[in-house]
Design a protein around this motif. Structure first.
Motif, PDB file in Angstrom:
ATOM      1  N   PHE A  16       5.399  36.612  40.995  1.00 22.05           N
ATOM      2  CA  PHE A  16       5.243  38.042  40.735  1.00 22.05           C
ATOM      3  C   PHE A  16       6.580  38.759  40.856  1.00 22.05           C
ATOM      4  N   PHE A  17       6.891  39.584  39.836  1.00 20.85           N
ATOM      5  CA  PHE A  17       8.046  40.481  39.879  1.00 20.85           C
ATOM      6  C   PHE A  17       7.498  41.903  40.025  1.00 20.85           C
ATOM      7  N   VAL A  18       7.863  42.586  41.110  1.00 20.39           N
ATOM      8  CA  VAL A  18       7.416  43.957  41.341  1.00 20.39           C
ATOM      9  C   VAL A  18       8.524  44.895  40.865  1.00 20.39           C
ATOM     10  N   MET A  19       8.241  45.660  39.802  1.00 15.71           N
ATOM     11  CA  MET A  19       9.267  46.465  39.139  1.00 15.71           C
ATOM     12  C   MET A  19       8.897  47.944  39.146  1.00 15.71           C
TER      13      MET A  19
ATOM     14  N   TYR B 277       3.561  50.487  40.773  1.00 16.59           N
ATOM     15  CA  TYR B 277       4.578  49.591  40.236  1.00 16.59           C
ATOM     16  C   TYR B 277       4.041  48.896  38.992  1.00 16.59           C
ATOM     17  N   ALA B 278       4.956  48.394  38.187  1.00 14.98           N
ATOM     18  CA  ALA B 278       4.605  47.446  37.131  1.00 14.98           C
ATOM     19  C   ALA B 278       4.876  46.057  37.689  1.00 14.98           C
ATOM     20  N   ILE B 279       3.850  45.212  37.753  1.00 17.57           N
ATOM     21  CA  ILE B 279       3.999  43.882  38.337  1.00 17.57           C
ATOM     22  C   ILE B 279       3.812  42.833  37.246  1.00 17.57           C
TER      23      ILE B 279
ATOM     24  N   ARG C  11      14.091  48.747  37.731  1.00 21.49           N
ATOM     25  CA  ARG C  11      14.530  48.146  38.988  1.00 21.49           C
ATOM     26  C   ARG C  11      13.550  47.067  39.443  1.00 21.49           C
ATOM     27  N   LEU C  12      14.077  46.035  40.064  1.00 21.64           N
ATOM     28  CA  LEU C  12      13.261  44.989  40.664  1.00 21.64           C
ATOM     29  C   LEU C  12      13.126  45.291  42.140  1.00 21.64           C
ATOM     30  N   SER C  13      11.907  45.653  42.558  1.00 18.67           N
ATOM     31  CA  SER C  13      11.683  46.026  43.954  1.00 18.67           C
ATOM     32  C   SER C  13      11.607  44.806  44.863  1.00 18.67           C
ATOM     33  N   CYS C  14      10.851  43.802  44.449  1.00 15.18           N
ATOM     34  CA  CYS C  14      10.741  42.571  45.228  1.00 15.18           C
ATOM     35  C   CYS C  14      10.065  41.505  44.373  1.00 15.18           C
TER      36      CYS C  14
END
Length: 408
Positions: free
Chosen positions: A130-133, A79-81, A118-121
């Motif tokens: 933290f944005f997990v993308m 992921y890109a975080i 997309r934003l996973s969580c």
């Protein structure tokens, strides 16, 4: 009765302030203070935390955040975080911006469109959000433009067509991007686009969409009024209304779109100079030109998008967005209805050059891991904004490439 020493009292007060600051950030950005206890318990069952990820390298840096390529240690997925420092957000008064970015990404993720990251969580630790993308391993469009110098007409038609589809989708959801540029257009596994970076975005109310707008003389006195707009976006792609008493609108994204079409064909943006100030003057004076033998249909399209008055740009008066742009002669023969299923004209780079986060690294993002990431960045150069190690860094941008500023 025991009494506290001054130093103990000060420490206790500082700790209380720290707790209150953290609560304030959580309340402003996450809304968690308004959730019920049952909601919180249900969330904890599935919610990720920083120690669930192995952080491999820095892949992007902004004014208020750092983006890391990371691997979920449970699933092996990369992921890109994006990590935000809470105190920095509060100090710079960016709480609303971060919350808006999260809201926009949630809307787009829930929509199911393939045109956006997309934003996973999301999760947090004591000092960071933290944005997990989703991770687009083929990097951004600017890197390809830098490596290829420019796109041919077929490639430009295809990718600008996909960008137009993304803008149609965004604007139909009443969302302005407000920082559209090649660096914020990523390429997925099949070399189709994904828009990213919604830190400057805005969710419009229907009644706030512009009506009849006219640009006044920039030298006229403002009668002491505070400007409606402050700097939003990146200098080369800023629409002229930002400098006047005119709110930004969907038409502002169309201006940036015109700049990008120009840059795809030439390899550089239409408005460029040594400083942001000089770039702004060029934008306000519509001071740009076309190289010799520039494609005539592309020239006509760009000239109809780079118009000073926002409500006169091509597409702004369409009953259905953006039928007049789709129908322009530049896109003759391009089937917008099947575009997302069409094979992309750019080829994927060699798979052997893709960076994979090693499994043997220690999870988390503590001092030890941050030191490792810093050393890695120093050893291999700052490839932050280039997610593919085979491509040039986006720091090697066109002359006058500027950073983003988002102030409302």
């Amino acid at each position: 009765m025991q009494t506290q020493s001054p130093s103990t009292s000060a420490a206790a007060a500082a700790a209380a302030d720290d707790v209150e600051t953290t609560r304030s950030v959580v309340a402003q950005l996450d809304g968690s203070d308004q959730r019920s206890a049952n909601d919180k318990m249900a969330t904890r069952v599935h919610k990720r935390k920083v120690d669930d990820f192995i952080f491999g390298k820095v892949v992007g840096e902004g004014s208020f955040s750092t983006v890391y390529l990371a691997k979920d240690k449970h699933t092996g997925r990369q992921y890109a975080i994006k990590a935000y420092e809470k105190l920095h957000i509060l100090k710079e008064r960016k709480s609303d911006d971060v919350r808006r970015e999260k809201d926009v990404m949630n809307i787009l993720t829930n929509s199911g469109s393939s045109l956006f990251v997309r934003l996973s969580c999301t999760f947090q630790d004591r000092g960071r959000l933290f944005f997990v993308m989703s991770y687009a391993k083929n990097g951004d469009m600017l890197s390809f433009l830098n490596s290829m110098d420019s796109f041919d007409i077929t490639c430009t038609q295809f990718y600008s067509g996909e960008i137009l589809l993304a803008l149609e989708y965004l604007h139909n959801l009443n969302i302005q991007h407000r920082d559209l540029k090649p660096e914020n257009i990523l390429l997925d596994d099949n070399m189709h686009i994904k828009l990213t970076d919604f830190g400057c975005s805005k969710i419009n109310n229907l009644e706030s969409e512009m009506e009849t707008l006219n640009i006044s003389n920039p030298n006229e006195n403002n009668n002491g009024k505070e400007r409606a707009n402050s700097f939003v976006g990146t200098a080369q792609y800023i629409s002229p209304e930002i400098f006047y008493e005119i709110p930004t609108s969907f038409s502002s994204d169309l201006w940036a779109f015109g700049c990008i079409v120009y840059q795809m064909i030439t390899g550089y943006p239409p408005f460029r100079c040594r400083t942001d100030y000089l770039i702004f003057r060029k934008i306000m004076n519509l001071d740009y030109s076309f190289p010799d033998e520039f494609h005539e249909d592309a020239k006509d399209l760009i000239e109809k998008l780079l118009v000073l008055e926002p409500n006169k740009r091509l597409g702004t008066e369409d009953a259905k967005r953006y039928t007049s742009i789709r129908a322009h002669s530049f896109y003759k023969g391009l089937n917008f209805d099947t575009l997302l299923k069409t094979k992309a004209p750019l080829s994927c780079p060699d798979n052997n050059n893709y960076y994979q986060v090693p499994d043997n690294l220690e999870p988390g993002l503590g001092p030890k891991q941050l030191t490792r990431l810093l050393v890695c960045d120093e050893l291999y150069g700052h490839s932050s904004k280039n997610t593919n190690t085979s491509l040039p860094s986006t720091s090697d941008a066109a002359e006058g490439q500027s950073t983003t500023s988002c102030e409302k």
